[in-house]
Motif scaffolding. Structure first.
Motif, PDB file in Angstrom:
ATOM      1  N   SER A 194       8.273  -9.766   9.029  1.00 49.30           N
ATOM      2  CA  SER A 194       6.956  -9.904   8.408  1.00 49.30           C
ATOM      3  C   SER A 194       6.873  -8.861   7.304  1.00 49.30           C
ATOM      4  N   TYR A 195       6.039  -9.133   6.292  1.00 48.65           N
ATOM      5  CA  TYR A 195       5.990  -8.288   5.101  1.00 48.65           C
ATOM      6  C   TYR A 195       4.538  -7.958   4.762  1.00 48.65           C
ATOM      7  N   ILE A 196       4.285  -6.681   4.464  1.00 49.72           N
ATOM      8  CA  ILE A 196       2.927  -6.226   4.165  1.00 49.72           C
ATOM      9  C   ILE A 196       2.936  -5.387   2.887  1.00 49.72           C
ATOM     10  N   HIS A 197       1.971  -5.649   2.009  1.00 51.45           N
ATOM     11  CA  HIS A 197       1.718  -4.820   0.823  1.00 51.45           C
ATOM     12  C   HIS A 197       0.472  -3.997   1.108  1.00 51.45           C
ATOM     13  N   THR A 198       0.557  -2.677   0.940  1.00 53.34           N
ATOM     14  CA  THR A 198      -0.575  -1.792   1.209  1.00 53.34           C
ATOM     15  C   THR A 198      -0.928  -1.003  -0.040  1.00 53.34           C
ATOM     16  N   LEU A 199      -2.191  -1.054  -0.411  1.00 56.21           N
ATOM     17  CA  LEU A 199      -2.722  -0.246  -1.509  1.00 56.21           C
ATOM     18  C   LEU A 199      -3.703   0.752  -0.917  1.00 56.21           C
ATOM     19  N   ARG A 200      -3.414   2.033  -1.093  1.00 53.30           N
ATOM     20  CA  ARG A 200      -4.318   3.076  -0.623  1.00 53.30           C
ATOM     21  C   ARG A 200      -4.881   3.804  -1.832  1.00 53.30           C
ATOM     22  N   LYS A 201      -6.190   3.734  -2.001  1.00 56.12           N
ATOM     23  CA  LYS A 201      -6.827   4.399  -3.134  1.00 56.12           C
ATOM     24  C   LYS A 201      -8.084   5.100  -2.653  1.00 56.12           C
ATOM     25  N   PHE A 202      -8.655   5.906  -3.540  1.00 53.81           N
ATOM     26  CA  PHE A 202      -9.810   6.707  -3.183  1.00 53.81           C
ATOM     27  C   PHE A 202     -11.000   6.281  -4.019  1.00 53.81           C
ATOM     28  N   HIS A 203     -12.114   6.030  -3.333  1.00 48.78           N
ATOM     29  CA  HIS A 203     -13.310   5.552  -4.014  1.00 48.78           C
ATOM     30  C   HIS A 203     -13.799   6.609  -4.996  1.00 48.78           C
ATOM     31  N   PRO A 204     -14.153   6.215  -6.235  1.00 50.38           N
ATOM     32  CA  PRO A 204     -14.483   7.203  -7.270  1.00 50.38           C
ATOM     33  C   PRO A 204     -15.763   7.981  -7.021  1.00 50.38           C
ATOM     34  N   THR A 205     -16.673   7.449  -6.188  1.00 48.78           N
ATOM     35  CA  THR A 205     -17.951   8.141  -6.008  1.00 48.78           C
ATOM     36  C   THR A 205     -18.101   8.801  -4.645  1.00 48.78           C
ATOM     37  N   ASN A 206     -17.741   8.082  -3.566  1.00 48.42           N
ATOM     38  CA  ASN A 206     -17.956   8.676  -2.244  1.00 48.42           C
ATOM     39  C   ASN A 206     -16.687   9.227  -1.616  1.00 48.42           C
ATOM     40  N   GLY A 207     -15.529   9.043  -2.269  1.00 50.58           N
ATOM     41  CA  GLY A 207     -14.302   9.678  -1.825  1.00 50.58           C
ATOM     42  C   GLY A 207     -13.623   9.067  -0.624  1.00 50.58           C
ATOM     43  N   GLN A 208     -14.130   7.958  -0.089  1.00 51.95           N
ATOM     44  CA  GLN A 208     -13.481   7.352   1.061  1.00 51.95           C
ATOM     45  C   GLN A 208     -12.112   6.802   0.674  1.00 51.95           C
ATOM     46  N   SER A 209     -11.166   6.939   1.593  1.00 49.31           N
ATOM     47  CA  SER A 209      -9.836   6.383   1.398  1.00 49.31           C
ATOM     48  C   SER A 209      -9.856   4.934   1.858  1.00 49.31           C
ATOM     49  N   VAL A 210      -9.529   4.027   0.952  1.00 50.33           N
ATOM     50  CA  VAL A 210      -9.575   2.597   1.248  1.00 50.33           C
ATOM     51  C   VAL A 210      -8.157   2.052   1.255  1.00 50.33           C
ATOM     52  N   GLU A 211      -7.760   1.423   2.340  1.00 44.76           N
ATOM     53  CA  GLU A 211      -6.452   0.785   2.419  1.00 44.76           C
ATOM     54  C   GLU A 211      -6.634  -0.723   2.418  1.00 44.76           C
ATOM     55  N   VAL A 212      -5.977  -1.387   1.472  1.00 44.57           N
ATOM     56  CA  VAL A 212      -6.026  -2.839   1.364  1.00 44.57           C
ATOM     57  C   VAL A 212      -4.658  -3.377   1.762  1.00 44.57           C
ATOM     58  N   ARG A 213      -4.598  -4.107   2.856  1.00 42.73           N
ATOM     59  CA  ARG A 213      -3.329  -4.645   3.344  1.00 42.73           C
ATOM     60  C   ARG A 213      -3.288  -6.150   3.104  1.00 42.73           C
ATOM     61  N   THR A 214      -2.202  -6.611   2.503  1.00 42.40           N
ATOM     62  CA  THR A 214      -2.044  -8.027   2.196  1.00 42.40           C
ATOM     63  C   THR A 214      -0.722  -8.523   2.762  1.00 42.40           C
ATOM     64  N   GLN A 215      -0.781  -9.602   3.520  1.00 38.17           N
ATOM     65  CA  GLN A 215       0.440 -10.174   4.070  1.00 38.17           C
ATOM     66  C   GLN A 215       1.190 -10.925   2.978  1.00 38.17           C
ATOM     67  N   LEU A 216       2.507 -10.759   2.946  1.00 35.72           N
ATOM     68  CA  LEU A 216       3.342 -11.347   1.909  1.00 35.72           C
ATOM     69  C   LEU A 216       4.333 -12.342   2.494  1.00 35.72           C
ATOM     70  N   THR A 217       4.833 -13.222   1.635  1.00 36.99           N
ATOM     71  CA  THR A 217       5.974 -14.053   1.997  1.00 36.99           C
ATOM     72  C   THR A 217       7.250 -13.285   1.657  1.00 36.99           C
ATOM     73  N   HIS A 218       8.376 -13.795   2.115  1.00 37.08           N
ATOM     74  CA  HIS A 218       9.657 -13.157   1.794  1.00 37.08           C
ATOM     75  C   HIS A 218       9.892 -13.154   0.287  1.00 37.08           C
ATOM     76  N   ARG A 219       9.537 -14.240  -0.386  1.00 36.97           N
ATOM     77  CA  ARG A 219       9.723 -14.314  -1.833  1.00 36.97           C
ATOM     78  C   ARG A 219       8.860 -13.285  -2.554  1.00 36.97           C
ATOM     79  N   ASP A 220       7.592 -13.150  -2.128  1.00 42.07           N
ATOM     80  CA  ASP A 220       6.710 -12.149  -2.732  1.00 42.07           C
ATOM     81  C   ASP A 220       7.300 -10.750  -2.571  1.00 42.07           C
ATOM     82  N   TYR A 221       7.819 -10.489  -1.385  1.00 38.07           N
ATOM     83  CA  TYR A 221       8.409  -9.180  -1.095  1.00 38.07           C
ATOM     84  C   TYR A 221       9.573  -8.890  -2.041  1.00 38.07           C
TER      85      TYR A 221
END
Length: 419
Positions: A194-221
């Protein structure tokens, strides 16, 4: 939609095992988006009634309040093909969707009074309580991720409770986003991945760390893999998952090839609400030798562990030292203060649960609209086939990394990929 549900309900009834059937939306949701007259006409023409569709069809309804109502900073229409409503309209439609289920005997509303991780824990805990599953303190609203350094060598496999082992490969990607970490994960067992893309960024105003996880296909990977950040080495692990005293654990055993700082490294992770260090350590697996807790210690951050550069001279070092509830991030872009070392923000997510008992258990319906995979417009668009079979991929990639692991390896050219 009703016919699709009926098909799964029938499959559940014929199953010899307990089933939990989770449905996307429920029959009553349509009434929130059309006039009362049209809804009554639909009921009459199909010989339906609200009691059967709402009260008897499902055992449990869960409504996840929209981010537009209480977490407006995290509501966005950017890059959401199925979301075009502004905040005010989204809030109005959310109220209507919730109102459509009023009257159901088991109706719970999960609001935005907590951060997104705790919101999800409240949802899962509510479902588990309804179907009689004891989750211990893992889903407690105060539960947080804890990390421990384990002394090698490990105990023999025979001393572990039943476990599952997985091969895990992490690659950090180049990113145009300031103060963000982007990585790919490949996780597999017996040649199935299984394949996962993770983007971890920090909110510009309140500083919370936001992780966005997206499942990928083998080709996307494979398409994204050439965007590897050459400042980082690929991380190879064996991940062992097991349950001990009703607590779920993940044991990460770092493998070669890797940076010398990772050789022999073994880390244990779990979620716990215990704050007393003595009580916490006493609850950990007895067959492991715990050296110390390293939660929040930047020396054990995977981002730092994968850096090729020496930490003392690197401008990319993630200085995640906690001070008065804040965390500093040094990522080649200066310092950023955030409120917590790991706190996922809210995404626009609305889930309704509908349940039907099957063999003594229940089938539940969870409905999502524009969920966690695309927060603030970020994420990778993929199809839904997130698990593929590629038995040779791990071996080939391992050989490729062995050839690239020296610090003088050529830079990877960044490629723009449209998926």
């Amino acid at each position: 939609m009703i016919q699709i549900e009926n098909t799964f309900f029938e499959l559940g009834r014929t199953s010899q095992r307990n089933c939990l059937i989770i449905c996307d939306r429920g029959a009553m949701d349509a009434s929130a988006f059309i006039s009362k007259e049209k809804w009554e006409a639909i009921l009459a023409s199909n010989n339906w009634n609200n009691v059967e569709l709402r009260d008897n069809r499902y055992n449990h309804i869960m409504h996840m309040v929209s981010a537009a109502n209480g977490a407006e900073d995290f509501y966005s229409t950017e890059d959401h093909a199925c979301r075009s409503e502004g905040v005010e309209l989204a809030r109005e439609l959310d109220y209507k969707a919730a109102a459509a289920w009023i009257g159901h005997p088991y109706f719970d509303v999960i609001d935005n009074s907590t951060d997104f991780d705790k919101k999800m824990n409240r949802l899962i805990a509510c479902v588990c309580q309804k179907i009689g599953i004891d989750t211990g303190d893992r889903l407690n609203v105060n539960s947080k991720k804890r990390k421990f350094l384990i002394k090698a060598p490990l105990a023999p496999d025979s001393e572990f409770p039943p476990f599952q082992d997985f091969d895990v490969v992490h690659n950090y990607l180049q990113s145009d986003l300031r103060k963000a970490q982007v990585r790919l994960r490949k996780r597999g067992q017996k040649g199935h991945w299984s394949y996962i893309h993770t983007l971890r960024k920090f909110h510009p105003t309140n500083g919370q760390s936001v992780e966005v996880r997206t499942q990928l296909t083998h080709r996307d990977y494979l398409n994204l893999l050439p965007q590897r950040d050459d400042a980082h080495l690929t991380i190879f692990k064996k991940r062992r998952c097991f349950i001990y005293n009703n607590q779920y654990y993940q044991l990460d055993i770092y493998r070669q090839p890797t940076h010398p700082r990772c050789r022999g490294l073994v880390l244990l992770e779990t979620y716990s609400a215990a704050y007393d260090q003595t009580i916490l350590l006493a609850s950990l697996p007895k067959f492991l030798t715990i050296e110390k807790e390293v939660t929040g210690d930047p020396a054990y951050s995977m981002y730092n562990l994968s850096l090729k550069e020496d930490w003392k001279t690197s401008k990319r070092y993630y200085a995640g030292t906690e001070c008065n509830g804040h965390t500093k991030l040094t990522n080649g872009h200066g310092n950023v203060k955030i409120c917590h070392s790991k706190m996922n923000g809210h995404s626009e997510e609305k889930i309704g649960l509908a349940c039907d008992k099957i063999n003594g258990c229940e089938k539940s319906e969870v409905r999502k609209t524009n969920g966690h995979h695309h927060v603030n417009g970020h994420g990778v668009k993929t199809d839904r086939n997130g698990i593929t079979r590629n038995g040779n991929a791990h071996t080939n990639e391992l050989q490729d990394i062995k050839q690239r692991i020296d610090l003088g390896s050529p830079k990877i050219q960044k490629v723009a990929v449209k998926i």
